[in-house]
Design a protein around this motif. Structure first.
Motif, PDB file in Angstrom:
ATOM      1  N   GLY A  47      77.301  36.397  55.057  1.00 38.01           N
ATOM      2  CA  GLY A  47      77.360  36.055  56.487  1.00 38.01           C
ATOM      3  C   GLY A  47      76.825  34.662  56.749  1.00 38.01           C
ATOM      4  N   GLY A  49      76.417  33.120  59.816  1.00 40.44           N
ATOM      5  CA  GLY A  49      76.015  32.892  61.209  1.00 40.44           C
ATOM      6  C   GLY A  49      74.555  32.453  61.203  1.00 40.44           C
ATOM      7  N   ALA A  50      73.926  32.486  62.396  1.00 40.87           N
ATOM      8  CA  ALA A  50      72.532  32.053  62.517  1.00 40.87           C
ATOM      9  C   ALA A  50      71.629  32.771  61.508  1.00 40.87           C
ATOM     10  CB  ALA A  50      72.056  32.355  63.942  1.00 40.87           C
ATOM     11  N   THR A  51      71.810  34.090  61.396  1.00 35.36           N
ATOM     12  CA  THR A  51      70.886  34.888  60.581  1.00 35.36           C
ATOM     13  C   THR A  51      71.048  34.567  59.096  1.00 35.36           C
ATOM     14  OG1 THR A  51      71.163  36.598  62.253  1.00 35.36           O
ATOM     15  CG2 THR A  51      70.072  37.250  60.219  1.00 35.36           C
ATOM     16  N   GLU A  70      80.536  33.220  53.539  1.00 32.72           N
ATOM     17  CA  GLU A  70      81.007  33.474  54.905  1.00 32.72           C
ATOM     18  C   GLU A  70      82.514  33.726  54.830  1.00 32.72           C
ATOM     19  OE1 GLU A  70      80.212  33.903  58.214  1.00 32.72           O
ATOM     20  OE2 GLU A  70      82.401  33.947  58.416  1.00 32.72           O
ATOM     21  N   GLN A  71      82.962  34.827  55.422  1.00 33.54           N
ATOM     22  CA  GLN A  71      84.377  35.199  55.283  1.00 33.54           C
ATOM     23  C   GLN A  71      85.330  34.279  56.049  1.00 33.54           C
ATOM     24  OE1 GLN A  71      84.884  39.131  56.926  1.00 33.54           O
ATOM     25  NE2 GLN A  71      84.367  38.490  58.993  1.00 33.54           N
ATOM     26  N   ALA A  77      81.723  33.785  64.326  1.00 35.40           N
ATOM     27  CA  ALA A  77      81.555  34.991  65.159  1.00 35.40           C
ATOM     28  C   ALA A  77      80.542  34.725  66.279  1.00 35.40           C
ATOM     29  CB  ALA A  77      81.174  36.165  64.265  1.00 35.40           C
ATOM     30  N   THR A  78      79.556  35.585  66.432  1.00 37.41           N
ATOM     31  CA  THR A  78      78.639  35.524  67.576  1.00 37.41           C
ATOM     32  C   THR A  78      77.922  34.180  67.689  1.00 37.41           C
ATOM     33  OG1 THR A  78      78.305  37.860  67.165  1.00 37.41           O
ATOM     34  CG2 THR A  78      76.769  36.821  68.673  1.00 37.41           C
ATOM     35  N   SER A  79      77.620  33.557  66.563  1.00 33.85           N
ATOM     36  CA  SER A  79      76.747  32.379  66.587  1.00 33.85           C
ATOM     37  C   SER A  79      77.368  31.129  67.197  1.00 33.85           C
ATOM     38  CB  SER A  79      76.243  32.087  65.172  1.00 33.85           C
ATOM     39  OG  SER A  79      75.465  33.167  64.731  1.00 33.85           O
ATOM     40  N   THR A  83      74.791  31.658  74.962  1.00 33.83           N
ATOM     41  CA  THR A  83      74.599  30.946  76.243  1.00 33.83           C
ATOM     42  C   THR A  83      74.041  29.541  75.993  1.00 33.83           C
ATOM     43  OG1 THR A  83      74.075  33.131  77.141  1.00 33.83           O
ATOM     44  CG2 THR A  83      73.668  31.299  78.591  1.00 33.83           C
ATOM     45  N   LEU A  85      71.067  28.719  74.779  1.00 32.99           N
ATOM     46  CA  LEU A  85      69.659  28.575  75.161  1.00 32.99           C
ATOM     47  C   LEU A  85      68.740  28.846  73.985  1.00 32.99           C
ATOM     48  CD1 LEU A  85      69.675  30.399  78.611  1.00 32.99           C
ATOM     49  CD2 LEU A  85      69.802  27.949  78.154  1.00 32.99           C
ATOM     50  N   VAL A 213      83.210  38.707  51.171  1.00 35.28           N
ATOM     51  CA  VAL A 213      82.645  39.715  50.263  1.00 35.28           C
ATOM     52  C   VAL A 213      83.505  40.971  50.381  1.00 35.28           C
ATOM     53  CG1 VAL A 213      80.654  41.222  49.839  1.00 35.28           C
ATOM     54  CG2 VAL A 213      80.314  38.772  50.269  1.00 35.28           C
ATOM     55  N   ARG A 359      77.185  40.830  70.799  1.00 39.38           N
ATOM     56  CA  ARG A 359      75.782  40.906  70.384  1.00 39.38           C
ATOM     57  C   ARG A 359      75.636  41.970  69.305  1.00 39.38           C
ATOM     58  NH1 ARG A 359      76.018  40.948  75.702  1.00 39.38           N
ATOM     59  NH2 ARG A 359      75.159  39.151  76.811  1.00 39.38           N
ATOM     60  N   GLY A 393      68.406  40.537  66.912  1.00 37.85           N
ATOM     61  CA  GLY A 393      67.691  39.266  67.080  1.00 37.85           C
ATOM     62  C   GLY A 393      68.445  38.269  67.937  1.00 37.85           C
ATOM     63  N   TRP A 395      69.471  33.761  68.377  1.00 35.34           N
ATOM     64  CA  TRP A 395      69.557  32.450  67.715  1.00 35.34           C
ATOM     65  C   TRP A 395      68.150  31.833  67.680  1.00 35.34           C
ATOM     66  CZ3 TRP A 395      71.113  28.944  64.592  1.00 35.34           C
ATOM     67  CH2 TRP A 395      72.446  28.659  64.348  1.00 35.34           C
ATOM     68  N   THR A 396      67.461  31.903  68.821  1.00 32.56           N
ATOM     69  CA  THR A 396      66.147  31.260  68.945  1.00 32.56           C
ATOM     70  C   THR A 396      65.195  31.676  67.828  1.00 32.56           C
ATOM     71  OG1 THR A 396      66.481  31.357  71.325  1.00 32.56           O
ATOM     72  CG2 THR A 396      64.238  30.889  70.588  1.00 32.56           C
TER      73      THR A 396
HETATM   74  C1  LIG Z   1      77.040  36.476  74.901  1.00 37.58           C
HETATM   75  C2  LIG Z   1      75.870  36.129  74.037  1.00 37.58           C
HETATM   76  C3  LIG Z   1      74.937  35.186  74.469  1.00 37.58           C
HETATM   77  C4  LIG Z   1      73.860  34.876  73.664  1.00 37.58           C
HETATM   78  N1  LIG Z   1      73.006  33.890  74.064  1.00 37.58           N
HETATM   79  C5  LIG Z   1      71.959  33.552  73.301  1.00 37.58           C
HETATM   80  C6  LIG Z   1      71.133  32.474  73.670  1.00 37.58           C
HETATM   81  O1  LIG Z   1      71.372  31.783  74.668  1.00 37.58           O
HETATM   82  N2  LIG Z   1      70.079  32.197  72.889  1.00 37.58           N
HETATM   83  C7  LIG Z   1      69.786  32.916  71.770  1.00 37.58           C
HETATM   84  O2  LIG Z   1      68.779  32.634  71.136  1.00 37.58           O
HETATM   85  N3  LIG Z   1      70.590  33.921  71.361  1.00 37.58           N
HETATM   86  C8  LIG Z   1      71.674  34.245  72.078  1.00 37.58           C
HETATM   87  N4  LIG Z   1      72.527  35.227  71.685  1.00 37.58           N
HETATM   88  C9  LIG Z   1      72.249  35.930  70.434  1.00 37.58           C
HETATM   89  C10 LIG Z   1      72.721  35.135  69.216  1.00 37.58           C
HETATM   90  O3  LIG Z   1      73.924  34.467  69.477  1.00 37.58           O
HETATM   91  C11 LIG Z   1      72.919  36.110  68.049  1.00 37.58           C
HETATM   92  O4  LIG Z   1      71.752  36.856  67.873  1.00 37.58           O
HETATM   93  C12 LIG Z   1      73.216  35.398  66.743  1.00 37.58           C
HETATM   94  O5  LIG Z   1      74.229  34.445  66.900  1.00 37.58           O
HETATM   95  C13 LIG Z   1      73.635  36.432  65.701  1.00 37.58           C
HETATM   96  O6  LIG Z   1      73.872  35.765  64.502  1.00 37.58           O
HETATM   97  P1  LIG Z   1      74.279  36.573  63.202  1.00 37.58           P
HETATM   98  O7  LIG Z   1      74.272  35.596  62.093  1.00 37.58           O
HETATM   99  O8  LIG Z   1      73.413  37.764  63.053  1.00 37.58           O
HETATM  100  O9  LIG Z   1      75.744  37.103  63.480  1.00 37.58           O
HETATM  101  P2  LIG Z   1      77.141  36.308  63.424  1.00 37.58           P
HETATM  102  O10 LIG Z   1      77.048  34.989  64.054  1.00 37.58           O
HETATM  103  O11 LIG Z   1      78.157  37.239  63.946  1.00 37.58           O
HETATM  104  O12 LIG Z   1      77.364  36.064  61.882  1.00 37.58           O
HETATM  105  C14 LIG Z   1      77.769  37.063  60.980  1.00 37.58           C
HETATM  106  C15 LIG Z   1      78.774  36.447  60.044  1.00 37.58           C
HETATM  107  O13 LIG Z   1      79.072  37.350  58.973  1.00 37.58           O
HETATM  108  C16 LIG Z   1      80.395  37.088  58.571  1.00 37.58           C
HETATM  109  N5  LIG Z   1      80.894  38.218  57.770  1.00 37.58           N
HETATM  110  C17 LIG Z   1      81.180  39.474  58.191  1.00 37.58           C
HETATM  111  N6  LIG Z   1      81.650  40.228  57.171  1.00 37.58           N
HETATM  112  C18 LIG Z   1      81.648  39.415  56.073  1.00 37.58           C
HETATM  113  C19 LIG Z   1      82.046  39.605  54.722  1.00 37.58           C
HETATM  114  N7  LIG Z   1      82.534  40.761  54.288  1.00 37.58           N
HETATM  115  N8  LIG Z   1      81.929  38.568  53.856  1.00 37.58           N
HETATM  116  C20 LIG Z   1      81.448  37.375  54.263  1.00 37.58           C
HETATM  117  N9  LIG Z   1      81.063  37.137  55.558  1.00 37.58           N
HETATM  118  C21 LIG Z   1      81.169  38.147  56.444  1.00 37.58           C
HETATM  119  C22 LIG Z   1      81.126  36.925  59.907  1.00 37.58           C
HETATM  120  O14 LIG Z   1      82.359  36.246  59.762  1.00 37.58           O
HETATM  121  C23 LIG Z   1      80.097  36.157  60.726  1.00 37.58           C
HETATM  122  O15 LIG Z   1      80.342  34.754  60.733  1.00 37.58           O
HETATM  123  C24 LIG Z   1      73.655  35.536  72.437  1.00 37.58           C
HETATM  124  C25 LIG Z   1      74.594  36.475  72.003  1.00 37.58           C
HETATM  125  C26 LIG Z   1      75.710  36.738  72.785  1.00 37.58           C
HETATM  126  C27 LIG Z   1      76.737  37.685  72.307  1.00 37.58           C
END
Ligand SMILES: Cc1cc2nc3c(=O)[nH]c(=O)nc-3n(C[C@H](O)[C@H](O)[C@H](O)COP(=O)(O)OP(=O)(O)OC[C@H]3O[C@@H](n4cnc5c(N)ncnc54)[C@H](O)[C@@H]3O)c2cc1C
Length: 545
Positions: A47, A49-51, A70-71, A77-79, A83, A85, A213, A359, A393, A395-396
């Protein structure tokens, strides 16, 4: 004075830097590094994204060997759909979630220090329409400032209705009793993601996009690596590691199912939609925060790259998809609610772009909870196989979540211990006191190199759109340095124009596709396929009457 004994060291650094500049962010080079490795990696992160990017950076900078897959594109995706912030979360304070707010405020301050080119001090106004709201929100925000301690961005203030309207001329005046001014952070989510990729790669991680993956490898029931498919070439690889971290956000259950088929879902996707409007709707560099809308949620109107991002919603969804689409009721809710607070109510035709994100909320143990009641905090889960998942969690708080995840893996996977260093680790491009009015400010220290390319020839300095500062040179630099594979990567997550103004993105798409084809040595059929795919995608971001 340079002594002769220093010359080999200096030469090594020059060679290393040249190697990084020329090769390290090239996909093929990273794939070669990955496949030529004999030893298992210490960590594989699934993955981008932010995490996942946070975990990869944390583990690499501790001295571990790391591969991240990253796929799709990084932050696809979400990241890329937040908003924008970097905030403690005023609303979590109102819910009494003090520890989450403490942690987020601390992380807000750390991120601003490590990425000053990406995190801005954003001033907000909370308009109050009932007599008790002024004192109530003011007390809350004084506490918010106090909790941020020395990492505070600025002091909150209570102002009268006249000054509130002067601050935001488009604010509805009728019934306004007071305004609360406070400070929080604002950023560009995908740009931070791309800079995290570069920081992790510079530190030695193998980070790859378009690498899906497809399975988990096990030895004696214990996780020992993953199988991946290169989505660009359809080539399959098996990569070994001591620990595997599932950081796939709303897709976490897909990976958990690979480990334990039939496992109960751990994630609840909840959709949030944003509408992007012209700055004339705000007429101010202050953001508006509505703490309680008609259905009890929070609504923001935040200036972002000379536009206003308005949202969001919180709609429980049945399943996670890569490209979520805004529902009509979500669009109507945002338009109607914004219209209650602004003198000029936005209409569908005013919307420059609409985007939806999911989310990754950690599913509650008890059923029937509303999404706004489900914890915004994160969870780290370990399976019997040793697979570790990090879910939920913000982004912050990505850095803190990464630190906890790597600490957890060290404890549970019996990996040798190294301390976390990311609290003071600068993020690629970090530049103190950036000039936020420079259109290239988000690139931080890379901006000089981009300017040089733009000024290198009349072709490079050609503007792509009359209303936007993007040039052929900027796009070429992005393609050469930021692991771009598709037209969408450039327009959605590098330039961000798809999110700012979807119609303008469509207008510049043919020229950007030409540049991409030339830079990457592709043929016209490839370019046409990219354009067709992009046109199809854009329809999700445009509102028709
Ligand atoms: C509407 C909204 C507003 C928000 N606003 C804020 C904000 O203002 N401030 C803040 O701090 N947080 C905010 N958040 C929260 C923040 O955006 C998320 O917590 C964060 O982006 C999540 O990141 P992630 O890496 O966990 O998930 P993702 O960004 O979804 O990353 C997961 C990644 O895994 C990849 N993946 C999935 N399956 C596979 C696989 N089999 N092989 C390889 N890769 C794979 C996906 O393609 C994806 O890119 C907001 C969320 C939302 C939905």
């Amino acid at each position: 004075m340079v002594r002769s004994k220093h010359i080999p060291l200096i030469a090594y650094h020059i060679l290393r830097t040249t190697y990084h500049i020329l090769y390290i962010m090239k996909r093929e080079t990273i794939i070669h590094l990955l496949t030529s490795r004999v030893e298992p990696f210490d960590f594989i992160v699934i993955g981008g994204g932010a995490t996942g990017l946070g975990v990869a950076l944390d583990a690499t900078t501790r001295g571990y060997s790391v591969a991240l897959f990253e796929q799709s594109d990084f932050t696809k995706a979400t990241s890329s759909r937040s908003t924008k912030l970097v905030h403690g979360g005023v609303r979590y304070l109102a819910q009494g979630n003090v520890s989450l707010v403490f942690e987020a405020l601390r992380e807000r301050g750390i991120l601003r220090k490590n990425a000053p080119h990406l995190v801005k001090d954003q001033r907000f106004l909370i308009p109050c329409y009932r007599w008790w709201e002024g004192p109530f929100y003011f007390c809350g925000l004084v506490l918010y400032d106090f909790m941020a301690g020395i990492l505070r961005f600025g002091r909150s203030m209570c102002i009268g209705p006249k000054r509130s309207v002067k601050t935001i001329p488009n604010l509805r005046q009728k019934g306004l009793t007071a305004g609360i001014l406070y400070h929080d952070g604002q950023f560009d989510d995908s740009r931070l993601g791309i800079n995290l990729v570069r920081t992790a790669v510079d530190a030695g991680a193998c980070v790859l996009n378009y690498m899906r993956v497809t399975g988990l490898l096990k030895e004696d029931g214990k996780i020992s690596g993953v199988s991946v498919r290169d989505e660009e070439t359809n080539t399959e690889y098996t990569i070994k590691s001591k620990a595997v971290i599932n950081a796939t956000g709303v897709f976490a259950d897909d990976i958990l199912q690979m480990d334990t088929p039939g496992k109960r879902p751990s994630v609840r996707p909840s959709q949030g939609v944003h509408l992007v409007l012209d700055m004339s709707f705000l007429q101010s560099d202050y953001a508006i925060m509505i703490p309680k809308t008609s259905d009890g949620r929070v609504l923001f109107a935040v200036p972002w790259h000379d536009k206003v991002v308005v949202g969001t919603t919180d709609t429980l969804m049945k399943e996670a998809v890569e490209e979520p689409v805004a529902l009509e009721e979500e669009i109507n809710f945002i338009l109607t609610t914004a219209g209650h607070y602004l003198t000029r109510a936005p209409k569908r035709s005013d919307v420059l772009s609409v985007f939806a994100g999911l989310r990754p909320l950690a599913a509650p143990r008890s059923e029937g909870k509303k999404t706004k009641e489900i914890s915004r905090s994160h969870k780290i889960i370990r399976e019997d196989s040793g697979l570790i998942s990090i879910i939920g969690g913000k982004w912050t708080t990505y850095r803190r979540m990464a630190q906890e995840t790597v600490d957890f893996a060290i404890r549970n996977m019996r990996i040798s211990t190294h301390d976390c260093v990311t609290e003071t680790y600068p993020i690629h491009g970090a530049k103190p006191n950036p000039n936020f009015s420079d259109p290239l400010y988000v690139y931080g220290t890379d901006a000089d190199e981009i300017r040089e390319l733009i000024n290198s020839s009349p072709e490079m300095s050609e503007r792509l759109h009359t209303h936007y500062p993007f040039t052929v040179g900027e796009v070429s630099w992005i393609i050469r340095n930021e692991m771009v594979c598709t037209l969408e990567d450039v327009l959605a997550r590098r330039l961000r124009i798809l999110f700012m103004d979807a119609r303008a993105a469509l207008e510049i798409a043919p020229q950007v596709a030409e540049i991409l084809m030339a830079e990457q040595g592709k043929d016209p059929a490839w370019k046409d396929a990219q354009l067709t795919a992009f046109k199809q995608l854009v329809s999700n971001y445009i509102l028709n009457d």
